[in-house]
Design a protein around this motif. Structure first.
Motif, short mmCIF file in Angstrom:
data_model
loop_
_atom_site.label_atom_id
_atom_site.label_comp_id
_atom_site.label_asym_id
_atom_site.label_seq_id
_atom_site.Cartn_x
_atom_site.Cartn_y
_atom_site.Cartn_z
N ARG A 32 38.50 37.47 42.31
CA ARG A 32 37.42 37.21 41.44
C ARG A 32 37.53 38.13 40.28
O ARG A 32 37.15 37.91 39.17
CB ARG A 32 36.35 37.78 42.40
CG ARG A 32 35.80 36.99 43.66
CD ARG A 32 34.79 37.39 44.40
NE ARG A 32 34.54 36.39 45.11
CZ ARG A 32 33.54 36.84 46.29
NH1 ARG A 32 33.20 37.98 46.73
NH2 ARG A 32 33.23 35.84 47.17
N LYS A 36 37.55 36.26 36.62
CA LYS A 36 36.56 36.88 35.50
C LYS A 36 37.44 37.19 34.22
O LYS A 36 36.87 36.89 33.13
CB LYS A 36 35.79 37.77 36.17
CG LYS A 36 34.51 38.30 35.07
CD LYS A 36 33.79 39.37 35.63
CE LYS A 36 32.62 39.52 34.93
NZ LYS A 36 31.84 40.59 35.38
N GLN A 37 38.58 37.81 34.36
CA GLN A 37 38.97 38.79 33.24
C GLN A 37 40.14 38.31 32.91
O GLN A 37 40.60 38.73 31.84
CB GLN A 37 39.18 40.25 33.65
CG GLN A 37 37.69 40.74 33.78
CD GLN A 37 37.95 42.28 34.44
OE1 GLN A 37 36.93 42.81 34.73
NE2 GLN A 37 39.00 43.11 33.99
N PRO A 115 32.54 33.60 38.20
CA PRO A 115 33.20 33.13 37.20
C PRO A 115 33.26 31.51 37.01
O PRO A 115 33.27 30.92 38.15
CB PRO A 115 34.62 33.50 37.74
CG PRO A 115 34.53 34.49 38.63
CD PRO A 115 33.22 34.37 39.22
N ARG A 187 33.94 27.56 30.89
CA ARG A 187 34.01 28.87 30.60
C ARG A 187 33.00 29.24 29.36
O ARG A 187 32.34 30.20 29.21
CB ARG A 187 35.45 29.39 30.37
CG ARG A 187 35.57 31.09 29.94
CD ARG A 187 34.79 31.87 30.71
NE ARG A 187 35.46 31.82 32.08
CZ ARG A 187 36.27 32.61 32.57
NH1 ARG A 187 36.73 33.62 31.89
NH2 ARG A 187 36.60 32.95 33.98
#
Length: 209
Positions: A32, A36-37, A115, A187
């Motif tokens: 996760r 997300k990053q 996300p 996104r």
């Protein structure tokens, strides 16, 4: 050291790993975080915080950051790749398989919590030269997906629901590109409705015979 102390030490968790450590839960947390990053945007400190371990334990359990990421991608494929796998396997025709795949992923990409988009696509924008191995790993993962789609199209030709003159390479490449584009749109905040509008147009490119 007494025998009793040796026994207690042997029963304790490895140094740096909390008692009751759940490797699967830790890997899910890592997945996760990467999702997300991104790969380059995730530091080792981000991982140890999310996974609930310290650095020595992370290295001894999972290896380096790249190895954690590779395992996280495999987990992502198993958990989040089911929409694609099921669509390609269960749809009655090749066209239905492609459309179902796109719409199922659009629905998954546009979630309100967690996300958005595809972890594999969103993690692929890597610039540092030392991350070439990760870049190649992700490229192969995406190519494998494209080849799975091509195989489903070939099955459509064999079963007679897709014309024998269809350019399978071009179709597989095109609809894979559409799928990856939906991830970027999601996104950026696109709604499921907007993603489905894109799919509506993409399906107009389906061969007429």
């Amino acid at each position: 050291m007494s025998a009793g102390n040796k026994q207690k030490r042997s029963e304790s968790s490895p140094i740096g790993r909390p008692r009751g450590f759940d490797r699967d839960a830790a890997l899910l947390a890592a997945m996760r975080t990467f999702w997300k990053q991104g790969y380059e945007g995730t530091s080792i400190q981000d991982l140890v915080t999310a996974m609930g371990v310290n650095k020595p334990s992370l290295y001894s359990t999972f290896g380096c950051k790249e190895e954690v990421f590779r395992e996280a991608v495999e987990l992502y494929d198993r958990l989040e790749g089911r929409a694609t796998t099921q669509s390609l396997a269960e749809a009655a025709t090749a066209r239905e398989a492609v459309e179902t795949m796109l719409r199922a992923n659009a629905r998954a990409y546009a979630v309100s919590k967690g996300p958005r988009g595809c972890m594999i696509v969103l993690s692929s924008l890597l610039g540092a030269p030392e991350n070439e191995g990760v870049r190649a790993f992700l490229a192969k993962n995406r190519l494998d997906g494209e080849m799975a789609l091509r195989a489903r199209l070939a099955r459509g030709v064999a079963e007679g629901d897709l014309g024998p003159s269809a350019d399978l390479d071009s179709l597989a490449s095109f609809y894979t590109t559409v799928l990856e584009g939906l991830s970027i749109q999601a996104r950026d905040g696109a709604s499921e409705q907007k993603l489905n509008m894109v799919i509506n147009v993409a399906m107009l490119a389906w061969p007429a015979d």
